[in-house]
Enzyme design. Structure first.
Site, mmCIF file in Angstrom:
data_model
loop_
_atom_site.group_PDB
_atom_site.id
_atom_site.type_symbol
_atom_site.label_atom_id
_atom_site.label_comp_id
_atom_site.label_asym_id
_atom_site.label_seq_id
_atom_site.Cartn_x
_atom_site.Cartn_y
_atom_site.Cartn_z
ATOM 1 N N ASN A 191 0.844 -1.198 0.000
ATOM 2 C CA ASN A 191 0.000 0.000 0.000
ATOM 3 C C ASN A 191 0.880 1.248 0.000
ATOM 4 O OD1 ASN A 191 0.600 -0.799 2.684
ATOM 5 N ND2 ASN A 191 -1.091 0.401 3.510
ATOM 6 N N ILE A 192 0.406 2.247 -0.709
ATOM 7 C CA ILE A 192 1.154 3.500 -0.874
ATOM 8 C C ILE A 192 0.199 4.638 -0.558
ATOM 9 C CG2 ILE A 192 2.446 4.959 -2.479
ATOM 10 C CD1 ILE A 192 2.981 2.355 -4.126
ATOM 11 N N GLU A 193 0.432 5.249 0.597
ATOM 12 C CA GLU A 193 -0.476 6.338 1.011
ATOM 13 C C GLU A 193 0.076 7.685 0.576
ATOM 14 O OE1 GLU A 193 -1.159 5.751 5.182
ATOM 15 O OE2 GLU A 193 -2.322 3.929 4.814
ATOM 16 N N CYS B 66 -4.058 0.558 -2.560
ATOM 17 C CA CYS B 66 -3.955 -0.674 -1.784
ATOM 18 C C CYS B 66 -2.865 -1.574 -2.375
ATOM 19 C CB CYS B 66 -5.266 -1.446 -1.827
ATOM 20 S SG CYS B 66 -6.625 -0.645 -0.982
ATOM 21 N N GLU C 220 -3.051 -4.749 -3.031
ATOM 22 C CA GLU C 220 -3.578 -5.676 -4.045
ATOM 23 C C GLU C 220 -3.649 -5.013 -5.413
ATOM 24 O OE1 GLU C 220 -4.775 -4.881 -1.100
ATOM 25 O OE2 GLU C 220 -6.046 -6.454 -0.241
ATOM 26 N N CYS D 275 -10.357 -4.621 -0.080
ATOM 27 C CA CYS D 275 -11.459 -3.650 -0.066
ATOM 28 C C CYS D 275 -12.334 -3.863 -1.315
ATOM 29 C CB CYS D 275 -10.909 -2.229 -0.024
ATOM 30 S SG CYS D 275 -10.290 -1.651 -1.615
ATOM 31 N N CYS E 275 -10.645 -3.157 -4.759
ATOM 32 C CA CYS E 275 -9.730 -4.224 -5.182
ATOM 33 C C CYS E 275 -10.499 -5.464 -5.618
ATOM 34 C CB CYS E 275 -8.766 -4.567 -4.047
ATOM 35 S SG CYS E 275 -7.561 -3.252 -3.722
HETATM 36 N N1 THU Z 1 -5.239 -1.448 2.466
HETATM 37 C C1 THU Z 1 -4.649 -2.305 1.576
HETATM 38 O O1 THU Z 1 -3.570 -2.036 1.065
HETATM 39 N N2 THU Z 1 -5.307 -3.454 1.304
HETATM 40 C C2 THU Z 1 -6.478 -3.850 1.881
HETATM 41 O O2 THU Z 1 -6.958 -4.939 1.596
HETATM 42 C C3 THU Z 1 -7.149 -2.985 2.840
HETATM 43 C C4 THU Z 1 -6.519 -1.666 3.081
HETATM 44 C C5 THU Z 1 -4.514 -0.232 2.829
HETATM 45 C C6 THU Z 1 -5.099 1.056 2.348
HETATM 46 C C7 THU Z 1 -4.547 2.025 3.361
HETATM 47 O O3 THU Z 1 -3.236 2.423 2.959
HETATM 48 C C8 THU Z 1 -4.433 1.214 4.638
HETATM 49 O O4 THU Z 1 -4.463 -0.126 4.223
HETATM 50 C C9 THU Z 1 -5.509 1.476 5.665
HETATM 51 O O5 THU Z 1 -6.755 1.352 5.126
#
Ligand code: THU
Length: 128
Positions: free
Chosen positions: A45-47, A56, A58, A89, A92
């Site tokens: 995941n890259i915020e 996300c 995935e 989510c 995804c």
């Molecule tokens: N996130 C994912 O990368 N995959 C998931 O299946 C659920 C959520 C990430 C998104 C965000 O960066 C962090 O988790 C919190 O929601």
């Protein structure tokens, strides 16, 4: 088609998780996607400060593979930093249903591994 080596795939997801950029949520996720031909693509995941641009793990893995021209996908392993099962989510799930409807999804927690299909995770998907 090669059988899935789930242990290898989980290790790849764990490696991907190390690169997660999650300063806002503190929730790190790693995913590893293996194609039918055996190639593995990692995602984390890259915020982003805008939050809405965050990606996300995935989708990162899937988009990397699609960008390389991959079209057939065997399995994905997903692991998160809190030790619990990290279910993909809705966004995804939608993309996986469109581009990888046959994929096997392996969720990893401290308690073990669970396997799901896309129809289990997203029944009645919108597919055009
Ligand atoms: N996130 C994912 O990368 N995959 C998931 O299946 C659920 C959520 C990430 C998104 C965000 O960066 C962090 O988790 C919190 O929601």
């Amino acid at each position: 088609m090669l059988p899935v080596d789930v242990d290898i795939l989980i290790n790849e997801a764990r490696e991907a998780q190390r690169h997660a950029i999650a300063p806002f949520s503190g929730f790190t996720v790693g995913a590893a996607l293996v194609t039918d031909s055996g190639r593995i693509y990692r995602g984390c995941n890259i915020e982003n400060p805008s939050l809405m641009l965050s990606l996300c793990a995935e989708r990162t893995a899937l988009l990397k593979a699609l960008t390389e021209g991959e079209t057939s996908f065997k399995a994905m392993a997903i692991i998160s930093g809190d030790g619990r099962y990290c279910f993909p989510c809705g966004a995804c799930r939608q993309l996986l249903a469109e581009f990888a409807p046959e994929i096997e999804i392996y969720l990893v927690s401290d308690a073990g591994i669970k396997k799901y299909s896309i129809p289990e995770l997203l029944p009645y998907p919108f597919i055009k």
